[in-house]
Design a protein around this motif. Structure first.
Motif, short mmCIF file in Angstrom:
data_model
loop_
_atom_site.label_atom_id
_atom_site.label_comp_id
_atom_site.label_asym_id
_atom_site.label_seq_id
_atom_site.Cartn_x
_atom_site.Cartn_y
_atom_site.Cartn_z
N ARG A 177 0.94 0.66 51.24
CA ARG A 177 -0.34 -0.36 51.42
C ARG A 177 0.52 -1.59 52.45
NH1 ARG A 177 -4.76 -2.02 53.35
NH2 ARG A 177 -5.40 -4.19 52.29
N ALA A 178 1.63 -1.87 52.12
CA ALA A 178 2.35 -2.82 52.84
C ALA A 178 2.57 -2.37 54.43
CB ALA A 178 3.75 -3.20 52.32
N ARG A 179 2.87 -0.90 54.57
CA ARG A 179 3.10 -0.51 55.90
C ARG A 179 1.82 -0.49 56.58
NH1 ARG A 179 7.89 1.32 57.04
NH2 ARG A 179 9.49 1.92 55.31
N ALA A 180 0.53 -0.18 55.96
CA ALA A 180 -0.67 -0.23 56.65
C ALA A 180 -1.07 -1.77 57.12
CB ALA A 180 -1.68 0.21 55.57
N VAL A 181 -0.73 -2.74 56.10
CA VAL A 181 -0.91 -4.16 56.62
C VAL A 181 -0.10 -4.70 57.66
CG1 VAL A 181 -1.12 -6.39 55.89
CG2 VAL A 181 -2.01 -4.63 54.29
N GLY A 182 1.08 -3.98 57.49
CA GLY A 182 2.21 -4.40 58.51
C GLY A 182 2.93 -5.72 58.28
N VAL A 183 2.99 -6.13 56.80
CA VAL A 183 3.65 -6.89 56.20
C VAL A 183 4.44 -6.39 55.04
CG1 VAL A 183 3.54 -9.31 55.10
CG2 VAL A 183 1.91 -8.65 56.99
N MET A 184 5.78 -6.44 55.23
CA MET A 184 6.71 -5.91 53.82
C MET A 184 7.32 -7.21 53.31
SD MET A 184 6.64 -2.68 54.64
CE MET A 184 7.97 -2.37 53.54
N PRO A 185 6.87 -6.97 51.98
CA PRO A 185 7.39 -8.13 51.08
C PRO A 185 8.83 -8.10 51.20
CG PRO A 185 5.76 -6.61 50.04
CD PRO A 185 6.07 -6.02 51.21
N GLU A 186 8.94 -9.60 51.08
CA GLU A 186 10.59 -10.25 50.86
C GLU A 186 10.84 -10.36 49.60
OE1 GLU A 186 10.17 -12.30 55.33
OE2 GLU A 186 10.50 -13.52 53.55
N THR A 187 12.23 -9.98 49.29
CA THR A 187 12.72 -10.38 47.95
C THR A 187 13.93 -11.15 48.14
OG1 THR A 187 13.96 -8.46 47.93
CG2 THR A 187 11.69 -8.30 46.91
N GLY A 188 14.19 -12.42 47.21
CA GLY A 188 15.08 -13.08 47.25
C GLY A 188 16.23 -12.54 46.14
N PRO A 189 17.46 -13.44 46.18
CA PRO A 189 18.27 -12.96 45.19
C PRO A 189 18.02 -12.97 43.68
CG PRO A 189 18.95 -14.87 46.12
CD PRO A 189 17.77 -14.42 47.06
N MET A 190 18.38 -12.13 42.96
CA MET A 190 17.97 -12.20 41.41
C MET A 190 19.06 -12.18 40.52
SD MET A 190 14.54 -9.50 41.47
CE MET A 190 15.25 -8.48 42.67
#
Length: 600
Positions: A454-467
């Protein structure tokens, strides 16, 4: 038949043949296309099911992965290896292994000396005890002695019960031995069987050893070679059985032999196994047949329209040639056209009414499905309330007539609610299971993998911070993934089509307070939520999405799941500033996360 009548009849037959040929070609093309699309969709669903199932299998095994090594470090085990002839030390080791097996819910724990003979076992005092049995022919013993660890799935030669064996070598004072844990994977099989899922696990030789369908059990995926047969016989993997004598389950690698099922495979590299999932071909064929029928009808209709248009052109040419009767024929044709226009208008009105009726039927069907989901969620609590009230009524002391009457009244109301909803059919079940200790980092990673298409279809890849490491919470892994997938999909919907759209997923603790609670946050820079809508977004069937994009159940279900885990779901948003959804879960103490909880 006169010569003048033959040409029109011949032309008519040609038109009929052309129309039939066109309909057949259209039906064939539609059938092939629809079947290909349905097969592709079915394979995609099977691949997703394999991903989820593989994680469940791996999670079940990982619970016991370190257990042999941990037990091997215990002084009681090392003392038994050093002095196996000492009855007191052996008794102490037996008691230790029995207690560890009970606390971890392992099937069995036992200790082998350097010759593969059992000198201590958790079932030392039970029928079918492993004590004194020689297991040096098992690969898990030979591998542990050679490499330090071993693993092997087989039918127990002592108990006759199948299980997965994990082993670890013990070395102390020049003496060596092997600690073995036997894991019972039958709960996985029972889950698959109860869910009606055609799922199976095959070993490295391609023999199915675990399946929700008993007909698949101990059948090879493909014919077994001489080397595989000799190895199975030598290691007594399936003691008392001969898998080579069974018909192969998947001789072509794509379908299940004897069943109209399409199958997909996924290797479990860590264990050397293969996971198989299947789905029926009947719905795919039915869908393709329906598409073929529709295409044939459209082709026939189009051919008829073309024929009608050609006939009208011929009639117009004849009318132009007959100048003497032109005026009268024009008046007649005008009247005919007026009637046709009226008929067409009426037909169009009927078609619009039919379309509106179909749309209304679809909406009602959707409402019916949503009602079934709601009934599914409230039927069990109603049953629990009724049972609890019944138990309370039975335990009332004598003389509590007023309380008894009130309880009877409430039970009557609960039964009335149950009667009201019992005719609705629920065809969707939510995951059931005990809460366990999970690492939220794995939940985030799995949710990002599931939402990647779904992210690729929207064109926005979710970002993640340090955990931080680790983030241990008590919850259901799959249900927690469902919550996070819902939140990420909502965020992707919010930024779809917006320039510079961003979605960020983070996990950790709140450093600004002394609280040890864990937080999962999903933040987007979408249009935000209006203040008037913000208090209602978690209500069932309320949605800010336009058209038929959403049913308004995602946040409601997510909030309910988080509440089951003892947490809460908070939403902060304002128009033009984006939205932040925070899932707060109580943290688990370090000593519990490392195994102290089991000892208590």
């Amino acid at each position: 038949m006169t010569p003048a009548a033959r040409p029109p009849a011949t032309a008519g037959r040609r038109w009929l043949l052309a129309a039939a040929l066109l309909a057949v070609l259209a039906a064939g093309a539609a059938f092939a296309l629809a079947r290909g699309l349905a097969l592709s969709e079915s394979r995609t669903r099977l691949d997703q099911s394999l991903i989820l199932t593989s994680r469940a299998v791996e999670a079940e095994i990982e619970r016991f992965r370190a257990l042999p090594g941990v037990a091997a470090e215990d002084a009681r085990i090392r003392a038994a290896i050093l002095d196996p002839a000492n009855p007191a030390r052996i008794a102490t080791a037996n008691d230790y292994l029995a207690r560890i097996a009970g606390m971890t819910r392992a099937d069995q724990l036992y200790l082998l000396n350097d010759r593969g003979v059992t000198i201590a076992a958790s079932n030392h005092d039970q029928p079918g005890s492993f004590m004194g049995h020689d297991y040096n022919f098992r690969p898990y013993f030979r591998d542990a002695m050679a490499d330090g660890t071993g693993r092997f799935y087989a039918i127990g030669v002592t108990t006759g019960k199948p299980g997965y064996f994990l082993s670890s070598r013990v070395e102390t004072g020049g003496a060596r031995g092997v600690v073995v844990v036997k894991i019972d994977l039958d709960p996985l099989r029972a889950t698959w069987a109860s869910a009606g899922q055609p799922i199976a696990l095959a070993d490295g030789d391609g023999v199915v050893f675990l399946s929700g369908d008993p007909r698949w059990l101990y059948r090879p995926l493909a014919p077994l070679g001489p080397a595989a047969q000799a190895r199975i016989a030598q290691e007594r993997t399936y003691d008392g059985l001969n898998p080579a004598a069974s018909d192969p389950l998947m001789p072509d690698g794509t379908t299940i032999a004897g069943d109209a099922l399409i199958a997909r495979q996924k290797p479990l590299v860590a264990e050397g196994w293969t996971l198989i999932a299947a789905a029926p071909l009947a719905p795919i064929t039915a869908t393709a047949a329906a598409a073929a029928l529709a295409a044939a009808l459209v082709a026939l209709f189009a051919t008829g329209l073309f024929k009608l248009a050609q006939q009208r052109r011929q009639i117009l040419q004849i009318r132009l040639a007959q100048s003497a009767q032109l005026e009268a024929r024009v008046r007649e044709r005008t009247a005919e056209l007026a009637r046709e226009v009226q008929a067409r208008r009426q037909t169009e009105a009927d078609l619009r009414a039919a379309q509106e009726g179909l749309i209304h039927s679809e909406k009602m069907a959707a409402l019916g499905r949503m009602s079934a989901a709601i009934v599914h969620e409230i039927s069990q609590p109603l049953a629990a309330m009724e049972a609890t009230l019944g138990a309370a009524e039975l335990t009332l002391p004598a003389g509590e007539d007023r309380s008894r009457a009130r309880i009877a009244t409430v039970r009557g109301l609960v039964r009335r609610m149950q009667r009201t909803v019992k005719h609705l059919k629920s065809f969707s079940r939510r995951e059931q299971g005990q809460l366990s200790l999970i690492d939220l980092r794995s939940v985030v990673q799995n949710a990002l993998e599931l939402t990647e298409p779904r992210a690729r279809a929207v064109g926005v890849m979710p970002e993640t911070g340090p955990m931080p490491d680790p983030l241990i919470a008590r919850a259901g892994a799959v249900r927690m993934e469902q919550v996070l997938v819902n939140l990420i999909l909502n965020a992707l919907d919010a930024v779809e089509g917006r320039a510079g759209g961003q979605v960020r997923v983070s996990a950790g603790t709140d450093a600004q307070t002394d609280s040890t609670d864990l937080h999962l946050r999903v933040t987007d820079n979408g249009p935000g939520i209006a203040p008037a809508d913000l208090p209602r977004v978690t209500e069932p069937f309320f949605s800010t999405k336009t058209g038929a994009e959403g049913l308004g159940l995602g946040l409601a279900i997510s909030q309910a799941l988080v509440a089951e885990f003892g947490g809460r779901l908070d939403i902060a948003s304002a128009p033009g500033t984006g939205t932040t959804v925070t899932v707060t879960l109580p943290a688990v103490m370090d000593d519990i996360a490392t195994g102290t909880e089991a000892a208590e």
